[in-house]
Design a protein around this motif. Structure first.
Motif, short mmCIF file in Angstrom:
data_model
loop_
_atom_site.label_atom_id
_atom_site.label_comp_id
_atom_site.label_asym_id
_atom_site.label_seq_id
_atom_site.Cartn_x
_atom_site.Cartn_y
_atom_site.Cartn_z
N VAL A 74 4.04 -8.75 -7.88
CA VAL A 74 5.35 -8.14 -7.67
C VAL A 74 5.51 -7.88 -6.18
CG1 VAL A 74 6.84 -6.17 -8.17
CG2 VAL A 74 5.31 -7.05 -9.95
N ARG A 75 6.58 -8.40 -5.62
CA ARG A 75 6.88 -8.13 -4.21
C ARG A 75 7.39 -6.70 -4.14
NH1 ARG A 75 10.74 -11.78 -0.37
NH2 ARG A 75 10.46 -10.52 1.49
N THR A 76 6.74 -5.88 -3.35
CA THR A 76 6.97 -4.44 -3.40
C THR A 76 7.95 -3.90 -2.37
OG1 THR A 76 5.09 -4.01 -1.96
CG2 THR A 76 4.68 -4.03 -4.35
N HIS A 77 8.61 -4.73 -1.62
CA HIS A 77 9.48 -4.18 -0.57
C HIS A 77 10.73 -3.51 -1.13
CE1 HIS A 77 11.80 -7.87 -1.16
NE2 HIS A 77 12.78 -7.27 -0.53
N THR A 83 4.98 2.14 -1.35
CA THR A 83 4.56 0.90 -0.68
C THR A 83 5.19 0.73 0.69
OG1 THR A 83 6.16 -0.73 -1.52
CG2 THR A 83 4.27 -0.23 -2.93
N ASP A 84 6.17 1.56 1.06
CA ASP A 84 6.75 1.50 2.40
C ASP A 84 5.90 2.36 3.33
OD1 ASP A 84 9.00 -0.16 2.00
OD2 ASP A 84 10.11 1.53 1.14
N SER A 116 8.14 9.66 -0.68
CA SER A 116 7.05 8.84 -1.22
C SER A 116 6.58 7.72 -0.31
CB SER A 116 7.49 8.26 -2.57
OG SER A 116 8.64 7.47 -2.42
N ILE A 117 7.00 7.72 0.97
CA ILE A 117 6.49 6.69 1.88
C ILE A 117 5.04 7.00 2.26
CG2 ILE A 117 8.74 5.99 2.75
CD1 ILE A 117 8.26 7.65 5.21
N ILE A 118 4.31 6.00 2.67
CA ILE A 118 2.87 6.12 2.91
C ILE A 118 2.55 6.97 4.15
CG2 ILE A 118 0.77 4.82 3.47
CD1 ILE A 118 1.88 2.57 1.67
N PHE A 119 3.24 6.74 5.25
CA PHE A 119 2.96 7.46 6.50
C PHE A 119 4.24 8.18 6.93
CE2 PHE A 119 1.86 7.65 11.12
CZ PHE A 119 0.64 8.28 11.00
N PRO A 120 4.52 9.34 6.34
CA PRO A 120 5.81 10.00 6.52
C PRO A 120 6.06 10.61 7.90
CG PRO A 120 4.37 11.35 5.17
CD PRO A 120 3.65 10.06 5.43
N ASN A 121 5.01 10.93 8.63
CA ASN A 121 5.19 11.63 9.90
C ASN A 121 4.51 10.83 11.01
OD1 ASN A 121 5.28 13.31 12.10
ND2 ASN A 121 4.24 15.03 11.11
N PRO A 136 2.24 8.22 -4.45
CA PRO A 136 3.34 7.49 -5.06
C PRO A 136 3.08 5.97 -5.16
CG PRO A 136 4.19 9.06 -3.47
CD PRO A 136 2.70 9.02 -3.29
N THR A 137 2.44 5.42 -4.14
CA THR A 137 2.12 3.99 -4.18
C THR A 137 1.07 3.72 -5.25
OG1 THR A 137 2.70 3.69 -1.87
CG2 THR A 137 1.21 2.07 -2.83
#
Length: 142
Positions: A74-77, A83-84, A116-121, A136-137
């Motif tokens: 599954v393309r996760t974009h 996954t972002d 839910s993004i991976i690197f929020p800051n 979340p990922t």
């Protein structure tokens, strides 16, 4: 006159057909297939674009259908958050507004996506595990 037109069209079609029929030459390879003999395995092409789990209210949960179809990639974009690495979603983003016309639903998607993004800051220390948000990922990559 009509007979001449029909003859011309027929001649044109036959001419085109004869040119389309080329004989094997340098630009073609002959392929022989023995369907009774297995010599390898073809890689699965059951890949899809977009998550099986809904990214907003009103969309169906397709996890079971993906499993039944044996989707293996599954393309996760398009997960809108999970996954972002660095995406930032805003309620007034024109692309997001085009995809989700309702302001309240768009606001909810933006809020959930940013949470839910991976690197929020981007000011956080990349050497510290606490700077990352993998939960979340991990949840969607089951």
């Amino acid at each position: 006159m009509e007979r001449i037109l029909h003859s011309f069209i027929l001649a044109l079609l036959l001419s085109g057909f004869s040119h389309a029929q080329q004989k094997p030459g340098d630009e073609f390879r002959i392929l022989h297939v023995d369907a009774g003999k297995v010599i390898g395995q073809i890689r699965s092409f059951q890949g899809l674009n977009g998550p099986p789990s809904p990214v907003m209210a009103g969309l169906p949960n397709l996890v079971q259908q993906y499993k039944e179809l044996r989707v293996d990639q599954v393309r996760t974009h398009d997960y809108m958050g999970p996954t972002d690495i660095d995406a930032q979603f805003t309620q007034n983003n024109s692309m997001l507004a085009w995809l989700i016309p309702g302001a309240a639903q768009r606001d909810e998607v933006a809020k959930n996506g940013n949470a839910s993004i991976i690197f929020p800051n981007w000011n956080a220390d990349p050497e510290k595990p606490a700077s990352y948000n993998f939960a979340p990922t991990d949840k969607v990559l089951v």
